[in-house]
Scaffold this motif. Sequence first.
Motif, short mmCIF file in Angstrom:
data_model
loop_
_atom_site.label_atom_id
_atom_site.label_comp_id
_atom_site.label_asym_id
_atom_site.label_seq_id
_atom_site.Cartn_x
_atom_site.Cartn_y
_atom_site.Cartn_z
N GLY A 33 53.62 -12.75 54.94
CA GLY A 33 53.78 -15.01 54.55
C GLY A 33 53.76 -15.25 53.40
N GLN A 34 52.99 -16.01 52.30
CA GLN A 34 52.78 -16.96 51.47
C GLN A 34 51.39 -16.42 51.51
N GLU A 35 51.49 -16.30 50.07
CA GLU A 35 49.32 -15.93 49.60
C GLU A 35 48.96 -16.60 48.71
N THR A 36 48.20 -17.65 48.49
CA THR A 36 48.15 -18.40 47.58
C THR A 36 47.50 -17.92 45.97
N GLU A 37 47.21 -17.84 44.81
CA GLU A 37 47.14 -17.22 43.68
C GLU A 37 45.92 -18.69 42.77
N SER A 38 45.06 -17.30 42.41
CA SER A 38 44.16 -18.56 41.26
C SER A 38 44.66 -18.81 39.42
N ALA A 39 43.97 -18.09 39.10
CA ALA A 39 43.45 -18.29 37.60
C ALA A 39 45.25 -16.92 37.24
N VAL A 40 45.73 -17.14 37.20
CA VAL A 40 46.63 -15.92 36.12
C VAL A 40 46.94 -15.74 34.65
N PRO A 41 46.24 -14.21 34.63
CA PRO A 41 46.32 -13.90 33.75
C PRO A 41 47.43 -13.71 32.51
N PRO A 42 47.71 -13.96 31.58
CA PRO A 42 48.94 -13.95 30.45
C PRO A 42 49.43 -12.44 30.44
N ILE A 43 50.47 -12.45 30.53
CA ILE A 43 51.15 -11.36 29.93
C ILE A 43 51.60 -11.43 28.91
N THR A 44 51.89 -11.16 27.89
CA THR A 44 52.81 -10.64 26.34
C THR A 44 53.27 -10.11 26.11
N ALA A 248 62.40 -8.86 27.02
CA ALA A 248 61.17 -9.16 27.79
C ALA A 248 60.72 -10.13 27.26
N ASP A 249 60.73 -10.82 25.97
CA ASP A 249 60.09 -11.62 26.27
C ASP A 249 60.61 -13.03 27.00
N ARG A 250 61.76 -12.52 26.75
CA ARG A 250 62.10 -13.93 27.80
C ARG A 250 61.57 -13.72 29.22
N ALA A 251 61.88 -12.91 29.36
CA ALA A 251 62.10 -12.22 31.11
C ALA A 251 60.41 -12.86 31.37
N LEU A 252 59.32 -11.96 29.91
CA LEU A 252 57.98 -12.69 29.95
C LEU A 252 57.93 -13.73 31.01
N GLU A 253 58.50 -14.86 29.58
CA GLU A 253 58.16 -16.19 30.37
C GLU A 253 58.60 -16.71 31.27
N ILE A 254 59.19 -16.23 31.33
CA ILE A 254 59.86 -17.03 33.15
C ILE A 254 59.19 -16.30 34.32
N ALA A 255 58.87 -15.12 33.85
CA ALA A 255 57.84 -14.43 35.17
C ALA A 255 56.31 -15.28 35.28
N ALA A 256 55.65 -15.42 33.91
CA ALA A 256 54.60 -16.21 33.97
C ALA A 256 54.20 -18.01 34.55
N GLN A 257 56.21 -18.42 34.27
CA GLN A 257 56.02 -19.49 34.75
C GLN A 257 56.21 -19.74 36.42
N ILE A 258 56.92 -18.33 36.71
CA ILE A 258 56.65 -18.48 38.22
C ILE A 258 55.65 -17.83 38.90
N ARG A 259 54.89 -17.10 38.06
CA ARG A 259 53.67 -17.37 38.87
C ARG A 259 52.41 -18.59 38.33
N ARG A 260 52.54 -18.98 37.82
CA ARG A 260 51.77 -20.52 38.00
C ARG A 260 52.43 -21.20 38.34
N GLY A 261 53.39 -21.09 39.64
CA GLY A 261 54.04 -22.27 40.77
C GLY A 261 55.06 -22.65 40.01
N GLU A 262 55.03 -23.05 38.27
CA GLU A 262 55.83 -24.53 37.90
C GLU A 262 57.43 -24.30 38.54
N ALA A 263 57.83 -24.58 39.47
CA ALA A 263 59.37 -25.69 40.10
C ALA A 263 60.37 -25.99 38.42
N SER A 264 61.10 -25.55 38.25
CA SER A 264 61.80 -26.62 37.68
C SER A 264 63.44 -26.86 38.78
#
Length: 361
Positions: A33-44, A248-264
């Motif tokens: 099942g789904q789990e909720t996330e709070s703050a997402v630490p940045p990975i750069t 890696a830069d592009r992959a991490l940028e998209i991964a961060a957006q996903i972890r923030r829950g920002e659909a597009s």
Amino acid sequence: MSELRGLRGLRAVLPLVLVALSALLVPSCRLPGQETESAVPPITATEVRPERTDFAERQPGVVNITAVRGLESTRAAGTGIVLDASGFVLTNSHVIQGATGIEGTDTDNDRTYRARVVGYDTSQDIAVLRLTGASGLPAARFAPVSTVRVGDPVTAVGNAGGDGGEPSVVTGHVTALGQTVTARDDSDGSVERLAGMIEVSAPIKPGDSGGPLLNSAGRVIGVNTAASAEPPAGSPAPRKPRGYAIPADRALEIAAQIRRGEASATVHIGATAMLGVMVRSNGTDPGARVVEIVPGSPAEAAGIPVGAAIVTFGGQGVDSPGTLTGLMLRRHPGDVVRIEWARPGGGVAAADVRLAEGPPQ
């Protein structure tokens, strides 16, 4: 523009192929099942000047992925990269496409976890998974593409052949940057256009999809995604291997957006909605022609017949299978949408349909 094959589980390695590996399957399992996330630490990705290291020394943060495709009675094998200690994993979206159950084995502790899909971007071939119950995992380290030069030595690490166990390691050099390629997935014939890729001479294999491309300091500079196809039998000269990785830069940028829950328009978050149809182009006519109905699906309950052409979805026109897929990705299980279809014998029918939960697109 080259043609490639992707590395999905065993997406074969041919003109350009997405590198995941498909095989005959075992029974599917239900996704957690789904789990909720709070703050997402940045990975750069951090600037690190490469230092010479022993390529044979395995780097941490590699996960062997098995994706069960219950609707097709197949499975795919691929690779993932650990983003942090709590079990967030970066991989290719084509590795998990169609998965009804996913497992990931961390190669540092040899533990196998059930995994859920946090989100994915099919246009960029990136997905993020969460290993259920994982903690204290050694995470990979990243470096930006700005540190990469043509001629740099590289190591590709992954689940080549889908055999699991200790990751395979192959070496080579960066042969080009900023490449645009067309990659084909041998498992379903789908085609992806990928831009800005890192091209390498390392012989990436099926099963390596989603695995890390490392610089000589052991930092991840890319996500292995596609490879040149094997030449046909009897070919007069062997083709030099070509592998392709998403920076890696592009992959991490998209991964961060996903972890923030920002659909597009291209990023889907959470569980995937399912109508339950297999569609193809309707020739010169508009719509997506239905060629198969999943038993027990919303489409079957709505009475959509094989041979019908879906022409609207949620009030928006459908002119191709791709349009229908894009509209579906904006929805979630439980959404009610109005669908109109042209009957095989003429006339138009419509119904309000509650979408079910299905595998990633």
